[in-house]
Design a protein around this motif. Structure first.
Motif: not given
Length: 445
Positions: A369-397
């Motif tokens: 909302k502040d107009g700043v570009l942010r990455s959707r790929i982050v080093p670690t998920l933000a505290p409180g973020s849900a893990v919908t699919d674990t890292r072992t489940n991801l097939h294609y990104l």
């Protein structure tokens, strides 16, 4: 008595039906486009005299009247199986909460685990000549709701499309306690926004992976709909559909002659779904159409069902993901946005399918909302973020910068692959983050 006499004996006004709700009750509003209208308004009129009413529903497509009363948190709480934008605002206002779930398990939650509804009230189609009231586009988990509810109140809407199916798609009038003939409002519509250039770039990368005869599942959002539009304009043929949510894109693909379901090993020739929401075009298409098949979500989303269908292609969205491949499709940190839905069900099921693939797609970056570009790929998920699919489940990104398969990769290989499809503005910093996290090694690439 014949079915017409039984029907007439159960007719009530909305106010009479809403009067059965007591303080402390669990009340079920059904699902999405089937939420009650006349009954909701009647309950809102008396909600001020009630307290501690607990209501379940999900994917609100309009603001319920009960949400509009003064100080709603003093009288009830809303418990959602999947959040819409309307429900996100209700969370912020302090009277709504999310019910974490794996969507395929939802009917079992009602039958085995959660407090049974004291009252169930939701919209259905008019009764047919055999005495059955069809759940319309919302088979999902509604039979489990009805089986466990102490009082079942149905609101008839003549504008609701009648959806053919297998089991658990309608209820007999003898199993109903009260029937309200509502004002027959038009079906609430949920249209997808026009695809962006990024959506189209991601869609092209996915569509080139889809073979003739594949079976499709599309999630909610602009990007999966962009995939659907591109498929409709492609040379693909003999496609099938087996999905949680049936959306307008499937209608476009079917009308373009790409869908016939001839290669499906189960439910051959049928487009199978747990619920449908879209525009009038969709509701007109699914109404009494033998080509489509409504079914309980315990069937549509079961990985064992999906695994039986060869070349299953699952296409879903993400909010963000980290460098190990954990997918968050539900929250922005601690702020709830959506829900788990059936994403994990289809990620698992598609990989079990012979020739199947699951794609998690997202734009590489977004502007806040502040107009700043942010990455959707982050080093670690933000505290409180849900893990919908674990890292072992991801097939294609898939992002607009490419697609990578993460199966079988070590932590450094995963980080390298994920960074390769990140927005170029963030790659150098993500490499530094990966080094800090000890999941990076210098390769020859």
């Amino acid at each position: 008595m014949n079915v017409q006499e039984i029907y007439r004996s159960k007719l009530a006004t909305a106010d009479q039906a809403a009067a059965v709700v007591k303080s402390g009750d669990w009340v079920d509003y059904g699902w999405s486009a089937g939420h009650p209208v006349a009954l909701d308004a009647a309950l809102a009129r008396r909600m001020g005299e009630l307290h501690d009413v607990k209501i379940r529903g999900g994917i609100c497509m309009w603001v319920p009247e009960i949400f509009k009363i003064e100080n709603p948190a003093d009288h009830f709480c809303w418990n959602s199986w999947h959040m819409s934008g309307i429900e996100r605002k209700a969370i912020d206002q302090g009277f709504a909460f999310y019910n974490p779930l794996r969507y395929s398990e939802l009917p079992r939650y009602y039958r085995e685990h959660i407090a049974p509804p004291d009252v169930a009230m939701f919209q259905v189609c008019p009764m047919d000549e055999h005495g059955y009231l069809n759940f319309g586009p919302n088979a999902s988990h509604l039979m489990a709701v009805c089986e466990t509810a102490k009082t079942v109140i149905l609101e008839v809407n003549r504008n609701m499309p009648r959806c053919y199916g297998g089991s658990e798609t309608e209820i007999h009038v003898s199993q109903v306690d009260m029937i309200v003939e509502g004002d027959n409002p038009a079906m609430a519509e949920m249209g997808a926004g026009a695809p962006s250039a990024v959506d189209e770039a991601v869609a092209r990368l996915i569509v080139e992976e889809i073979p003739n005869g594949a079976c499709l599942q599309l999630g909610i959002g602009g990007m999966p709909n962009a995939v659907g539009s591109m498929i409709a304009d492609s040379d693909l043929k003999d496609l099938g559909v087996h999905t949680e949510m049936y959306v307008d894109a499937f209608v476009d693909i079917a009308m373009a002659g790409k869908i016939n379901g001839s290669k499906k090993s189960i439910d051959r020739g049928r487009q199978v779904f747990a619920f449908a929401a879209g525009t009038k075009k969709l509701y007109d298409y699914i109404n009494e159409n033998p080509a489509v098949m409504a079914a309980p979500v315990s069937y549509t989303n079961d990985a064992r069902t999906i695994a039986q269908i060869d070349h299953f292609m699952s296409i879903n969205n993400a909010v963000d993901l980290d460098l190990t491949g954990q997918i968050n499709a539900e929250t922005a940190g601690t702020r709830h946005i959506s829900g788990a839905g059936g994403q994990l069900d289809f990620v698992l099921g598609a990989y079990l399918s012979k020739g199947g693939k699951s794609f998690i797609c997202c734009s590489s970056a977004f502007k806040g909302k502040d107009g700043v570009l942010r990455s959707r790929i982050v080093p670690t998920l933000a505290p409180g973020s849900a893990v919908t699919d674990t890292r072992t489940n991801l097939h294609y990104l898939v992002t607009e910068y490419g697609k990578v398969c993460l199966k079988g990769l070590s932590t450094w290989e995963r980080a390298e692959a994920i960074i390769s499809v990140a927005h170029p503005d963030f790659r150098d910093q993500l490499i530094k983050d990966a080094e800090r996290l000890k999941i990076w090694r210098r390769s020859n690439r």
